[in-house]
Design an enzyme around this catalytic site. Structure first.
Site, PDB file in Angstrom:
ATOM      1  CG  HIS A   1     -82.469  19.387 112.778  1.00  0.00           C
ATOM      2  ND1 HIS A   1     -81.733  18.548 112.933  1.00  0.00           N
ATOM      3  CD2 HIS A   1     -83.188  18.819 111.673  1.00  0.00           C
ATOM      4  CE1 HIS A   1     -81.741  17.269 112.086  1.00  0.00           C
ATOM      5  NE2 HIS A   1     -82.778  17.775 111.500  1.00  0.00           N
TER       6      HIS A   1
ATOM      7  CG  ASN B   1     -79.913  13.453 110.385  1.00  0.00           C
ATOM      8  OD1 ASN B   1     -79.621  14.848 110.553  1.00  0.00           O
ATOM      9  ND2 ASN B   1     -80.628  13.272 109.857  1.00  0.00           N
TER      10      ASN B   1
HETATM   11 FE1  HDE Z   1     -83.617  18.935 107.123  1.00  0.00          FE
HETATM   12  N1  HDE Z   1     -84.526  20.590 107.488  1.00  0.00           N
HETATM   13  N2  HDE Z   1     -85.268  18.426 105.921  1.00  0.00           N
HETATM   14  N3  HDE Z   1     -83.000  17.142 106.745  1.00  0.00           N
HETATM   15  N4  HDE Z   1     -82.297  19.238 108.411  1.00  0.00           N
HETATM   16  C1  HDE Z   1     -84.039  21.556 108.114  1.00  0.00           C
HETATM   17  O1  HDE Z   1     -83.847  23.849 107.531  1.00  0.00           O
HETATM   18  C2  HDE Z   1     -86.226  19.335 105.303  1.00  0.00           C
HETATM   19  C3  HDE Z   1     -83.520  16.019 106.219  1.00  0.00           C
HETATM   20  C4  HDE Z   1     -81.112  18.535 108.635  1.00  0.00           C
HETATM   21  O2  HDE Z   1     -78.264  23.017 112.068  1.00  0.00           O
HETATM   22  C5  HDE Z   1     -84.613  23.243 108.138  1.00  0.00           C
HETATM   23  O3  HDE Z   1     -83.042  25.640 108.430  1.00  0.00           O
HETATM   24  C6  HDE Z   1     -87.033  18.739 104.448  1.00  0.00           C
HETATM   25  C7  HDE Z   1     -82.604  14.868 105.838  1.00  0.00           C
HETATM   26  C8  HDE Z   1     -80.383  19.148 109.514  1.00  0.00           C
HETATM   27  O4  HDE Z   1     -79.291  24.411 111.152  1.00  0.00           O
HETATM   28  C9  HDE Z   1     -85.898  22.730 107.114  1.00  0.00           C
HETATM   29  C10 HDE Z   1     -86.387  17.154 104.198  1.00  0.00           C
HETATM   30  C11 HDE Z   1     -81.360  15.404 106.632  1.00  0.00           C
HETATM   31  C12 HDE Z   1     -81.167  20.459 109.864  1.00  0.00           C
HETATM   32  C13 HDE Z   1     -85.621  21.209 106.696  1.00  0.00           C
HETATM   33  C14 HDE Z   1     -85.442  17.245 105.415  1.00  0.00           C
HETATM   34  C15 HDE Z   1     -81.900  16.709 107.218  1.00  0.00           C
HETATM   35  C16 HDE Z   1     -82.186  20.350 109.052  1.00  0.00           C
HETATM   36  C17 HDE Z   1     -85.330  23.592 109.420  1.00  0.00           C
HETATM   37  C18 HDE Z   1     -86.917  16.206 103.567  1.00  0.00           C
HETATM   38  C19 HDE Z   1     -80.149  14.427 107.013  1.00  0.00           C
HETATM   39  C20 HDE Z   1     -80.524  21.441 110.856  1.00  0.00           C
HETATM   40  C21 HDE Z   1     -84.611  24.879 109.492  1.00  0.00           C
HETATM   41  C22 HDE Z   1     -87.148  16.321 102.191  1.00  0.00           C
HETATM   42  C23 HDE Z   1     -79.341  14.314 105.579  1.00  0.00           C
HETATM   43  C24 HDE Z   1     -79.434  22.423 110.144  1.00  0.00           C
HETATM   44  C25 HDE Z   1     -83.558  25.050 108.502  1.00  0.00           C
HETATM   45  C26 HDE Z   1     -78.944  23.536 111.232  1.00  0.00           C
HETATM   46  C27 HDE Z   1     -82.906  21.355 109.092  1.00  0.00           C
HETATM   47  C28 HDE Z   1     -86.414  20.657 105.790  1.00  0.00           C
HETATM   48  C29 HDE Z   1     -84.756  16.252 105.528  1.00  0.00           C
HETATM   49  C30 HDE Z   1     -80.696  17.342 107.986  1.00  0.00           C
HETATM   50  C31 HDE Z   1     -87.267  22.954 107.412  1.00  0.00           C
HETATM   51  C32 HDE Z   1     -88.120  19.168 103.913  1.00  0.00           C
HETATM   52  C33 HDE Z   1     -82.619  13.742 104.873  1.00  0.00           C
HETATM   53  C34 HDE Z   1     -79.118  18.617 110.183  1.00  0.00           C
HETATM   54  O5  HDE Z   1     -85.534  23.562 105.994  1.00  0.00           O
END
Ligand code: HDE
Length: 712
Positions: free
Chosen positions: A77, A150
């Site tokens: 993202h 999302n």
């Molecule tokens: Fe994320 N995800 N994600 N994700 N995600 C990040 O956090 C992660 C997941 C989502 O505008 C990171 O600050 C793991 C699902 C959005 O700043 C990180 C897993 C959903 C955003 C991270 C998921 C998301 C992130 C990268 C699986 C929808 C952007 C930078 C367990 C429900 C937020 C940060 C923004 C961002 C990890 C799965 C949505 C690396 C480990 C499911 C919208 O921490």
């Protein structure tokens, strides 16, 4: 549109710009220590042609600051855009949750929302085929709540443990760092074809949902099942939905590819411009509520984030509305530094054991440590709650506060036990007391082991034109893979979802669907487990179709913010133009004059009008429709410029509305539109209301088969 109006609006812009610099107006430049700066153009030298002196602290401060301007971009993202706004509740839902934001209808809760793509780097183009992030920070009176979702209601994987594998597979391949912001490559399909739990989210990515017309025209989903807790401590399961007031609309892949070249900031600009124009984006918040006792009522597991709960089974109750009404003032300070954490909840909202959600509760805090430099990231203005905070956490990198007093521990007597704890009745957070009685296992519930029913349901629920887009997307993506065995395995899996779909893709790839595939279907298992146990079973059919999943059933009632290209040259008809543009602008559309050159253009009433874009600097894909107001001299000129003809042909090809007044017909006759005069979205010499109705439909997909042969 006349000249004097231009000058007035231009000068207002300058005033606005000045106002937006409010912190710097009438100030003198200083160093970070407050020293007034006398020269910021030249370094200190030993003579005018001599070497630069180490003594030059002004040079060092400026360059050091510059050298450290960047922080690590988000791992996923990275590319995003954000805006401020507020959330308002329609009716209290205190029967389900004690969260103040969902009880008190008098509140206007501030929000900050960041939209993003997932796979690309910070500078990648907006129109990648990808999931979009939809992260909302609610600054509530009980503390900050982040709903980090999302634009698709499900996720690729079921367990956090697989997230690094998923992301490594979709990111550019590590040996050559290719391709950027694109899933169409071998490593991604190698992974997808082995971890079949991905197939549901994957088919959504193959659909038009992955190339939205605008952030303002996407749904948002919390994805995981969360819990609502009411004041009797009763739990209900809940899934969150954002429904855009403008409906859910997308582009075609051909447009997406071209937009990435014509304006790679298309979505970012669209969001910014709409807010600047006072056309504030709005979404309604909906909830699907499932009573605690219905936990096992479904043919899928509520804790499985690769499954959606069809609205046809559990309706979405609309409970409030979010409006975005202010652009950030500084991209870095706000959009780049905002830190969303799924672990930020408030009393009344709690987690479930969804194993993906559980892993996220660790990852987001952890990632901020390297992005924002330490544990004090909550002190950055955009991350600060609106309520005061008091605790015994101290020091660390970038501490910007000066905590006072003798104690930094609890319990204490020296400061009267302060800060003291809050009882539950006073709003103290208390985790839901879920009963746990289990063996410690590294594994996955058998109830998660259905990977085909919902991809098939999704595909069945789409309109014919949407299904065609899905087939084209699979064909494009797999066509970009190099390895035959990966394409074949994908074909076999697609056939498990839908045979017709697989046949279409196979034809496009010039391959046959294999009878069997060599390797086990699902490698998302431990080494000691039997493969056969984990072969995903045949798909179930618990619902023939879920019409709410199709964009054919979205809203088609507005042309607000739609971009209309008006093709003009000197001598264009003012009377026709005014009638049309007044009608369009009344409905909130954005009317833009496209001319053979920049500067101004003169109408047949001898008035000058500012040109919004010279034809050389723009493309049809940046607009929702085209209108030719006529005026013989103007049309004669436009007919001689091939780019105008191409502009119209492309608009036709992308199934958009086209209007021309009688004198514009000569130009129409130079294009392929001449064979489409009976098309319901081609309006020649008709009332503006007809054009508006056609635009409301977003596209005339009935045209899509007929325009296939048109080169544009
Ligand atoms: Fe994320 N995800 N994600 N994700 N995600 C990040 O956090 C992660 C997941 C989502 O505008 C990171 O600050 C793991 C699902 C959005 O700043 C990180 C897993 C959903 C955003 C991270 C998921 C998301 C992130 C990268 C699986 C929808 C952007 C930078 C367990 C429900 C937020 C940060 C923004 C961002 C990890 C799965 C949505 C690396 C480990 C499911 C919208 O921490």
């Amino acid at each position: 549109m006349a000249n004097n109006k231009t000058n007035k609006s231009e000068s207002k812009k300058v005033e606005d710009l000045k106002a937006s610099q409010k912190d710097f107006n009438d100030t003198t430049m200083t160093t970070n220590q407050g020293l007034k700066v006398n020269d910021t153009n030249n370094s200190l030298k030993s003579g005018e042609r001599g070497s630069t002196l180490l003594e030059d602290f002004l040079l060092r401060e400026k360059i050091t600051s510059f050298d450290h301007e960047r922080i690590p971009e988000r791992i996923v993202h990275a590319r995003g855009s954000a805006a401020h706004g507020y959330f308002e509740l329609y009716d209290s839902i205190a029967q389900y949750t004690k969260a103040g934001i969902f009880n008190d209808v008098s509140r206007k809760t501030p929000v900050f929302v960041r939209f993003s793509t997932v796979a690309g780097s910070k500078g990648s183009p907006d129109l990648a085929r990808d999931v979009r992030g939809f992260a909302v920070k609610f600054y509530t009176e009980e503390g900050t709540w982040d709903l980090v979702g999302n634009n698709m209601p499900i996720f690729f994987i079921q367990d956090a443990m697989k997230f690094p594998d998923l992301i490594h597979s979709v990111k550019p391949e590590p040996n050559k760092e290719i391709p950027q912001a694109a899933s169409a490559h071998d490593t991604f399909y190698d992974f997808v074809s082995h971890a079949t739990e991905t197939l549901h989210n994957h088919i959504w990515v193959m659909s038009d949902r992955a190339i939205p017309r605008s952030f303002r025209m996407m749904e948002g989903f919390g994805i995981h099942t969360f819990r609502f807790i009411n004041d009797k401590n009763e739990s209900h399961f809940v899934r969150f939905h954002w429904k855009p007031k403008l409906g859910v609309h997308s582009l075609t892949w051909d447009e997406a590819v071209k937009i990435n070249g014509a304006d790679s900031d298309f979505h970012r600009r669209d969001l910014w411009d709409a807010i600047e124009a006072g056309q504030f984006p709005e979404w309604e918040l909906g909830v699907q509520i499932i009573p605690q006792e219905d936990e096992f009522k479904f043919e899928f597991d509520l804790l499985d984030p690769t499954k959606l709960i069809p609205e046809e089974m559990v309706p979405v109750q609309i409970i409030g509305k979010m409006t975005l009404n202010k652009n950030p003032e500084n991209f870095f300070a706000e959009t780049e530094q905002v830190a969303f954490l799924p672990g930020h909840v408030v009393p009344g909202i709690d987690f479930t054991n969804d194993p993906l959600l559980q892993g996220r509760l660790f990852s987001y805090r952890d990632t901020q440590l390297s992005r924002l430099g330490g544990p004090n990231f909550h002190q950055i203005p955009i991350n600060r709650p609106i309520v005061p905070t008091h605790n015994n956490q101290r020091d660390g990198m970038m501490q910007t506060e000066i905590p006072t007093g003798q104690t930094a521990y609890f319990p204490n007597s020296l400061t009267g036990g302060c800060p003291h704890l809050a009882k539950m009745a006073e709003g103290g957070f208390h985790s839901y007391e879920e009963r746990i009685d289990a063996k410690k296992v590294r594994g996955r519930s058998e109830s998660f082991n259905d990977h085909f029913s919902q991809p098939a349901l999704f595909y069945r629920s789409l309109a014919k034109w949407e299904q065609e887009h899905v087939a084209d997307a699979y064909t494009f993506e797999l066509g970009k893979c190099n390895q035959k065995h990966i394409k074949e395995r994908m074909l076999w899996l697609i056939a498990e979802i839908d045979t017709d779909l697989a046949n279409k893709v196979a034809e496009g790839l010039g391959l046959a669907i294999p009878e069997t595939i060599e390797q086990p279907v699902n490698q998302a298992i431990g080494a000691d487990e039997e493969v056969s146990k984990h072969q995903p079973p045949k798909k179930k059919n618990y619902l023939d179709a879920a019409p709410t999943l199709s964009q054919a059933n979205t809203k088609f009632d507005s042309i607000a913010t739609r971009q209309v290209a008006v093709l003009v040259a000197n001598g264009f008809s003012m009377k026709n133009f005014k009638k049309m543009s007044d009608a369009l602008e009344k409905e909130g559309a954005m009317v833009k004059l496209i001319a053979p050159h920049g500067g101004t253009i003169t109408c047949d009433e001898n008035m000058e009008h500012p040109v919004d874009a010279a034809i050389m600097t723009t493309e049809s894909v940046l607009f929702d429709s085209v209108y030719i107001p006529g005026g013989k001299a103007a049309v004669d000129k436009l007919m001689k410029e091939a780019k105008f003809v191409k502009f119209i042909n492309e608009t036709l090809k992308h199934c958009k509305a086209i209007a021309a007044d009688a004198e514009g017909e000569d130009l129409i006759d130079k294009t392929f539109v001449k064979d489409f005069k009976k098309d319901k979205a081609v309006l020649i010499n008709q009332e503006p209301s007809k054009f508006i109705d056609a635009m409301k439909q977003h596209r005339n997909w009935d045209r899509s088969d007929l325009v296939k042969e048109i080169p544009a």
